[in-house]
Design an enzyme around this catalytic site. Structure first.
Site, short mmCIF file in Angstrom:
data_model
loop_
_atom_site.label_atom_id
_atom_site.label_comp_id
_atom_site.label_asym_id
_atom_site.label_seq_id
_atom_site.Cartn_x
_atom_site.Cartn_y
_atom_site.Cartn_z
N THR A 16 0.56 -1.27 0.15
CA THR A 16 0.45 -0.15 -0.09
C THR A 16 0.85 0.79 -0.04
O THR A 16 0.74 1.54 -0.91
CB THR A 16 -0.97 -0.09 0.60
OG1 THR A 16 -1.30 -0.91 1.15
CG2 THR A 16 -1.27 0.93 1.75
N SER A 58 1.51 -7.42 -1.33
CA SER A 58 1.86 -8.59 -0.11
C SER A 58 1.66 -9.68 -0.05
O SER A 58 1.85 -11.00 0.41
CB SER A 58 2.47 -8.07 0.64
OG SER A 58 1.65 -7.93 2.07
N ASP A 90 0.45 -7.27 4.57
CA ASP A 90 -0.60 -8.03 4.76
C ASP A 90 0.25 -9.32 5.21
O ASP A 90 0.05 -10.27 6.04
CB ASP A 90 -1.50 -8.13 3.55
CG ASP A 90 -2.62 -7.67 3.54
OD1 ASP A 90 -3.32 -6.79 4.09
OD2 ASP A 90 -2.93 -7.29 2.16
#
Ligand code: ASP
Length: 355
Positions: A16, A58, A90
């Site tokens: 992100t 991820s 993640d």
């Protein structure tokens, strides 16, 4: 005493933090140089450089991609004093656990993982703070792998993602956090030195495994063989035990998320769920067949012990591996590493339960 400016390398992998809105959801797209441009104040503290080795969400992380990150640290080890890996949140807990104890041997510098809940381009982002704090920690004279997130410095093997959207997404499971970063200043916890020592001991323990691995004159090498033939199984009331027959056929190891301190069903079914064998009996069949069975817990805190209940004593006699207070993330990566390096189950168990 001379003061030298630290050289820090940012290794970007996506997540992100590096994402932009594609019009069809967030997609990692921002280049590492652009990431660095968002924290201009850092140039007063260190020399900073960056490489981008992948740009993935991820959720798509794999053991072989983790190897690429380990190799990037090894390849650049002589030129930098510390490393920051930007990573999706993640699976960050898996990557940070793996990098610490199981892949990087002889690590004498900090490798700091970070990411964010909002993209760095977002006006309310947590990314700038996390990246800045991670670089500050990478400038410290410490060794090992850490996660820096929301001002907290967490040991790589204890970082756990506990929130999907809030900025305080990571916590330090079953151990006090190593430090905090407050306005660019690192404040260590009282326990820090002791734990740092533990890292050094761990690397020594693993030195025995150094044989045909890549090495360089820095003493660091990446030992990246991983066995992916493992399974993580969460128990639930009424679980059917035929899954264990499948595991016996197809996997070399299984991590069982038990109830509480190590609770496993030890009676075989009931009128509605008519199984022939209990889970505990099936576990015995697995260990007899040379499958590594690791017992961990569904509880967030305080880990597993087989000393308390009768079923725990039965499991202990079946030579299961006890995860103690390790996170499922850490135990998953550790088991993959152990099964790639040891063939005898007694060696796997000894390695898994050490430290
Ligand atoms: N799905 C994203 C990832 O793990 C989430 C994040 O980075 O926060 O790459």
């Amino acid at each position: 005493m001379g003061y030298s400016v630290k050289n820090i390398l940012i290794i970007a992998t996506g997540g992100t933090i590096a994402s932009t809105d594609s019009g069809d959801g967030l997609v990692p797209a921002i280049d590492v140089k652009k990431l660095i441009s968002y924290i201009p104040d850092i140039s007063g503290r260190c020399n900073i450089d960056g490489i981008s080795i992948m740009n993935i969400d991820s959720s798509n992380m794999t053991p072989s991609l983790m190897k690429k990150v380990a190799d990037a640290v090894v390849d650049n080890y002589g030129d930098f004093d510390g490393f920051v890996v930007t990573h999706g949140t993640d699976t960050l807990g898996y990557s940070a656990a793996n990098r610490y104890a199981y892949m990087l041997k002889g690590l004498g510098k900090p490798v700091v993982f970070t990411g964010s809940q909002l993209p760095i381009e977002h006006s309310d982002t947590d990314a700038k703070r996390n990246l800045f704090d991670a670089v500050c920690f990478a400038c410290e004279n410490v060794s090992g792998v850490y996660v820096v997130f929301n001002g907290i410095v967490i040991y790589g093997t204890h970082a756990r993602k506990i929130k999907t959207t809030s900025f305080d997404a990571f916590e330090s499971a079953n151990i006090e956090a190593a430090a905090k970063v407050v306005n660019g200043v690192v404040v260590y916890s009282g326990e820090f030195s002791k734990e740092k020592h533990r890292y050094i001991e761990y690397n020594k323990y693993s030195e025995n495994d150094k044989s045909d691995n890549d090495s360089n004159d820095t003493g660091l090498y990446a030992d990246t063989d991983m066995c992916e033939d493992i399974m993580v199984l969460k128990l639930f009331p009424g679980i059917k035990t035929d899954i264990f027959d499948y595991i016996k056929e197809h996997y070399r190891g299984v991590i069982i998320e038990s109830f509480g301190i190590g609770g496993i069903p030890c009676t075989a079914g009931d009128e509605e769920n008519d199984s022939n064998s209990s889970v505990a009996e099936k576990i015995g069949e697995l260990t007899e067949a040379g499958i590594a069975v690791v017992i961990t817990t569904q509880c967030m805190y305080e880990g597993v012990s087989l000393d308390v209940y009768e079923v725990g004593h039965i499991l202990a006699r079946q030579n299961v591996i006890v995860a103690k207070d390790m996170t499922t993330e850490a135990v998953t990566m550790k088991l993959m590493w152990a099964l790639a390096h040891y063939t005898k189950m007694t060696d796997v168990k000894e390695f898994m339960e050490a430290l």
